[in-house]
Design a protein around this motif. Structure first.
Motif, mmCIF file in Angstrom:
data_model
loop_
_atom_site.group_PDB
_atom_site.id
_atom_site.type_symbol
_atom_site.label_atom_id
_atom_site.label_comp_id
_atom_site.label_asym_id
_atom_site.label_seq_id
_atom_site.Cartn_x
_atom_site.Cartn_y
_atom_site.Cartn_z
ATOM 1 N N ARG A 77 0.820 -1.217 0.000
ATOM 2 C CA ARG A 77 0.000 0.000 0.000
ATOM 3 C C ARG A 77 0.855 1.268 0.000
ATOM 4 N NH1 ARG A 77 0.048 -2.419 4.843
ATOM 5 N NH2 ARG A 77 0.431 -1.220 6.756
ATOM 6 N N ASP A 78 1.978 1.260 0.726
ATOM 7 C CA ASP A 78 2.846 2.439 0.755
ATOM 8 C C ASP A 78 3.483 2.681 -0.610
ATOM 9 O OD1 ASP A 78 2.303 2.923 3.436
ATOM 10 O OD2 ASP A 78 3.935 1.619 4.119
ATOM 11 N N GLU A 79 3.920 1.609 -1.257
ATOM 12 C CA GLU A 79 4.510 1.720 -2.590
ATOM 13 C C GLU A 79 3.477 2.221 -3.602
ATOM 14 O OE1 GLU A 79 6.928 -1.320 -0.335
ATOM 15 O OE2 GLU A 79 4.843 -0.691 -0.496
ATOM 16 N N VAL A 80 2.240 1.714 -3.494
ATOM 17 C CA VAL A 80 1.175 2.159 -4.400
ATOM 18 C C VAL A 80 0.854 3.634 -4.154
ATOM 19 C CG1 VAL A 80 -1.252 1.855 -5.036
ATOM 20 C CG2 VAL A 80 0.189 -0.156 -4.624
ATOM 21 N N ARG A 81 0.820 4.036 -2.882
ATOM 22 C CA ARG A 81 0.544 5.444 -2.567
ATOM 23 C C ARG A 81 1.580 6.360 -3.219
ATOM 24 N NH1 ARG A 81 1.428 5.287 2.536
ATOM 25 N NH2 ARG A 81 -0.678 4.667 3.144
ATOM 26 N N LEU A 82 2.860 6.002 -3.104
ATOM 27 C CA LEU A 82 3.910 6.813 -3.728
ATOM 28 C C LEU A 82 3.817 6.801 -5.248
ATOM 29 C CD1 LEU A 82 7.020 5.893 -1.523
ATOM 30 C CD2 LEU A 82 5.780 8.069 -1.582
ATOM 31 N N PHE A 83 3.471 5.645 -5.806
ATOM 32 C CA PHE A 83 3.377 5.524 -7.255
ATOM 33 C C PHE A 83 2.273 6.418 -7.811
ATOM 34 C CE2 PHE A 83 1.931 3.397 -11.165
ATOM 35 C CZ PHE A 83 3.131 3.317 -11.850
ATOM 36 N N PHE A 84 1.196 6.589 -7.022
ATOM 37 C CA PHE A 84 0.057 7.381 -7.482
ATOM 38 C C PHE A 84 0.214 8.887 -7.207
ATOM 39 C CE2 PHE A 84 -3.077 3.596 -7.180
ATOM 40 C CZ PHE A 84 -2.787 3.251 -8.493
ATOM 41 N N LEU A 85 1.319 9.285 -6.570
ATOM 42 C CA LEU A 85 1.485 10.700 -6.239
ATOM 43 C C LEU A 85 1.454 11.583 -7.475
ATOM 44 C CD1 LEU A 85 4.175 10.798 -3.388
ATOM 45 C CD2 LEU A 85 1.740 11.389 -3.250
ATOM 46 N N ASN A 86 2.139 11.162 -8.511
ATOM 47 C CA ASN A 86 2.203 11.941 -9.753
ATOM 48 C C ASN A 86 1.281 11.386 -10.826
ATOM 49 O OD1 ASN A 86 4.220 13.668 -8.679
ATOM 50 N ND2 ASN A 86 5.770 12.106 -9.118
ATOM 51 N N SER A 87 0.308 10.598 -10.391
ATOM 52 C CA SER A 87 -0.614 9.990 -11.358
ATOM 53 C C SER A 87 -1.975 10.660 -11.286
ATOM 54 C CB SER A 87 -0.757 8.488 -11.067
ATOM 55 O OG SER A 87 -1.783 7.921 -11.832
ATOM 56 N N LYS A 88 -2.662 10.641 -12.384
ATOM 57 C CA LYS A 88 -4.008 11.198 -12.429
ATOM 58 C C LYS A 88 -5.068 10.119 -12.189
ATOM 59 C CE LYS A 88 -2.773 14.911 -15.650
ATOM 60 N NZ LYS A 88 -3.056 15.533 -16.971
ATOM 61 N N PHE A 89 -4.638 8.984 -11.634
ATOM 62 C CA PHE A 89 -5.574 7.889 -11.376
ATOM 63 C C PHE A 89 -6.643 8.361 -10.396
ATOM 64 C CE2 PHE A 89 -6.489 3.807 -9.012
ATOM 65 C CZ PHE A 89 -7.292 3.281 -10.017
ATOM 66 N N GLU A 90 -7.883 8.137 -10.749
ATOM 67 C CA GLU A 90 -9.014 8.685 -9.998
ATOM 68 C C GLU A 90 -9.158 8.147 -8.580
ATOM 69 O OE1 GLU A 90 -12.236 5.519 -11.918
ATOM 70 O OE2 GLU A 90 -12.214 7.618 -12.550
ATOM 71 N N LEU A 91 -8.566 6.987 -8.308
ATOM 72 C CA LEU A 91 -8.712 6.386 -6.975
ATOM 73 C C LEU A 91 -7.446 6.523 -6.132
ATOM 74 C CD1 LEU A 91 -10.584 3.105 -8.024
ATOM 75 C CD2 LEU A 91 -11.582 5.205 -7.075
ATOM 76 N N ALA A 92 -6.546 7.408 -6.547
ATOM 77 C CA ALA A 92 -5.281 7.564 -5.820
ATOM 78 C C ALA A 92 -5.510 7.980 -4.372
ATOM 79 C CB ALA A 92 -4.395 8.581 -6.531
ATOM 80 N N HIS A 93 -6.564 8.767 -4.112
ATOM 81 C CA HIS A 93 -6.816 9.263 -2.751
ATOM 82 C C HIS A 93 -7.159 8.147 -1.765
ATOM 83 C CE1 HIS A 93 -10.826 8.827 -4.523
ATOM 84 N NE2 HIS A 93 -11.263 8.708 -3.271
ATOM 85 N N CYS A 94 -7.624 6.994 -2.281
ATOM 86 C CA CYS A 94 -8.038 5.892 -1.394
ATOM 87 C C CYS A 94 -6.890 5.417 -0.505
ATOM 88 C CB CYS A 94 -8.586 4.723 -2.217
ATOM 89 S SG CYS A 94 -10.136 5.086 -3.078
ATOM 90 N N PHE A 95 -5.682 5.489 -1.014
ATOM 91 C CA PHE A 95 -4.536 4.966 -0.275
ATOM 92 C C PHE A 95 -4.038 5.924 0.802
ATOM 93 C CE2 PHE A 95 -4.822 2.442 -4.050
ATOM 94 C CZ PHE A 95 -4.471 1.165 -3.638
ATOM 95 N N ASN A 96 -4.753 7.035 0.963
ATOM 96 C CA ASN A 96 -4.509 7.945 2.075
ATOM 97 C C ASN A 96 -5.682 7.950 3.058
ATOM 98 O OD1 ASN A 96 -1.931 9.185 1.252
ATOM 99 N ND2 ASN A 96 -3.122 9.947 -0.489
ATOM 100 N N ASP A 97 -6.670 7.097 2.782
ATOM 101 C CA ASP A 97 -7.899 7.045 3.581
ATOM 102 C C ASP A 97 -7.802 5.882 4.578
ATOM 103 O OD1 ASP A 97 -10.470 6.598 4.582
ATOM 104 O OD2 ASP A 97 -11.419 7.349 2.754
#
Length: 549
Positions: A345-365
């Motif tokens: 989950r931490d790796e995915v959160r970092l990977f989505f930091l510069n991504s426009k993926f619509e569900l990126a915020h979920c990994f901070n919830d």
């Protein structure tokens, strides 16, 4: 019956010969003269052929290939060997042992060719063995000629010298040869299977709907059964995945099979029932599941994204370098897919930091991650249940016991959640400990609702077994409900069996169906009922196109 009378007469005649020789007037006759017993064709019905010389043949068991002494060449001793060491074959007809004899003789020819230095025979055998290896490993047929054989020649030449290379050159492994060898072995396996089914008193079938999408499954199955001389009247079970093509009231496979096989009972695959039971869940958990799968597929379905994510995991020193791809076809992958996603989950959160993926915020919830942790845990538990339902020795009783244990555990897990105890869910427990916070009521309520619903669904798809069949599972603990459905003769037989301490020892060391086959000669009516109940496949996981058992 004539065969047993003949063997009995032979045994008595042998005894008389021994008595005559022991009372001979010859001076040496005072010492017991050794009797060289002869082999009789009747002994094949007891599973024995002969080896050594015709002057002094030695009995050879066709099941375990054990060679006994000439003195053991008596019906009573051969029968004792069969009953004590191979009890499950006692009721097998003569044709079964004739097939065993043919199998032994074919193997013997190969071994004799080897002993005589027949390089061609050895080369052919080696070609078959290597073709079998190629088939089992799923390698292309061309690998035999382009990789396997050249590699073998290099090893032999370097390790054993050039002279040892000559026999290797006789091995044929062209792609056409490999295909032909595999076809030969497949035909042989099919022939053995058909012969075993024809020689058996009962058989069961398992079918998967995905093997035929044109609703012609029964026609294919019926043609196979009839063309190979198999009797529908011996079919006692049909296991399916429960699809409409199987269960149609008039044209479904089950209805058409039961029309020609009156003894056949329909069984819905226990693995598919578990999948159906696990599908229902609270909307908020279903939303998290769908979002998690979408996040995984966003990374895994794009080669560049997958590569970049792997590089990121490597730089962060992660235990895993990739996520696991989820597909609905492989629904059992959910437990592993979600667990891997949660661990990264931490790796995915970092990977989505510069991504426009619509569900990126979920990994901070926090709540979303807590629900993900729970889903990873509960589906891992369901995966464990699924594995417990697999195996060739699994019976309807094994399935019911495993499901019953899961239902009870679900009730216990719900009580623990009520008490704020999450030890049953490893990922969620570790997550809460690391975050040093309590689980919100919204998540707790969703978890309890899901556990209760899962328990209800499992009970709906796996109703409790009828107590009247309990005598089949344990004939040594007879209940009144079980006796009520048996005839007077069967009741007496079951009571006799339940008090037989010798059979109780056999029961402890055999699979359930093998035990009932073992006692078939002494308790035929009870054994028939038990075998018919146990024979149907509880699952269809072995099915790759329809299997017979």
């Amino acid at each position: 019956m004539d065969r047993w009378l003949a063997t009995g007469q032979l045994e008595r005649s042998e005894s008389s010969i021994t008595d005559t020789e022991s009372t001979s007037d010859h001076p040496v006759a005072k010492q017991k003269r050794k009797v060289r017993r002869k082999y009789s064709d009747e002994y094949l019905g007891l599973g024995f052929h002969w080896t050594s010389s015709e002057a002094e043949p030695l009995p050879l068991c066709l099941v375990c290939l054990e060679t006994l002494s000439n003195e053991a060449l008596k019906p009573c001793k051969l029968r004792r060997h069969l009953e004590t060491k191979h009890g499950e074959y006692v009721t097998k007809p003569l044709q079964f042992f004739e097939n065993k004899l043919k199998e032994y003789q074919s193997k013997k020819k190969v071994m004799e060719g080897r002993a005589m230095g027949n390089d061609n025979a050895i080369a052919v055998e080696t070609s078959y063995l290597l073709s079998e290896l190629i088939a089992k490993t799923g390698k292309p047929h061309t690998d035999g000629k382009t990789f396997l054989l050249p590699g073998t020649k290099i090893i032999v030449e370097k390790m054993l010298g050039e002279k040892a290379l000559q026999p290797i050159k006789l091995i044929s492994l062209s792609d056409n040869t490999v295909k032909r060898r595999i076809d030969d072995m497949a035909d042989n396996v099919l022939d053995q299977l058909i012969q075993d089914v024809k020689a058996s008193r009962f058989y069961a079938i398992q079918l998967d709907e995905s093997t035929d999408i044109a609703n012609t499954i029964f026609d294919v199955l019926n043609t196979f059964i009839l063309s190979n001389g198999i009797e529908w009247s011996k079919c006692v079970g049909l296991s399916t995945d429960g699809a409409r093509a199987m269960l149609g009231q008039h044209s479904g496979v089950v209805s058409r099979v039961t029309a020609v096989a009156p003894l056949a009972s329909s069984v819905h695959c226990s693995i598919h029932r578990e999948a159906l039971a696990a599908k229902k869940m609270p909307l908020e958990l279903k939303t998290v599941l769908d979002q998690a799968v979408k996040a995984v597929n966003f990374i895994k379905s794009r080669p560049l994204q997958s590569h970049l994510f792997g590089v990121l995991c490597g730089e962060m020193g992660s235990d895993h370098k990739q996520l696991l791809l989820h597909t609905e076809v492989r629904w059992l992958s959910r437990g592993k897919v979600l667990t891997r996603l949660f661990e990264l989950r931490d790796e995915v959160r970092l990977f989505f930091l510069n991504s426009k993926f619509e569900l990126a915020h979920c990994f901070n919830d926090f709540e979303w991650l807590a629900k993900l942790a729970y889903l990873a845990d509960i589906f891992s538990h369901l995966n464990s249940l699924n594995l417990a339902l697999q195996g060739s020795a699994v019976s309807v009783f094994n399935v019911q016991h495993k499901v019953e244990a899961t239902i009870r555990k679900l009730a216990q897990w719900k009580k623990r959640v009520d008490q704020g105890n999450y030890d049953s869910f490893e990922n969620m427990s570790d997550f809460l400990t690391k975050e040093e916070t309590r689980l919100p009521n919204t998540v707790t309520n969703a978890v309890k609702e899901h556990l209760e619903g899962l328990k209800t669904q499992l009970r709906e798809y796996f109703p409790a077994l009828d107590a009247q069949c309990s005598w089949i599972e344990n004939p040594f603990e007879v209940q009144d409900e079980a006796l009520a459905v048996l005839s007077a003769k069967e009741q007496d037989g079951l009571l006799d069996l339940s008090c037989d301490t010798a059979l109780k020892l056999v029961f402890l060391h055999k699979y359930l169906i093998n035990f009932w086959l073992h006692v078939a000669s002494e308790y035929p009516d009870l054994a028939d009922k038990a075998v018919r109940y146990l024979m149907p496949f509880p699952t269809t996981y072995l099915c790759g196109g329809g299997s017979l058992h």
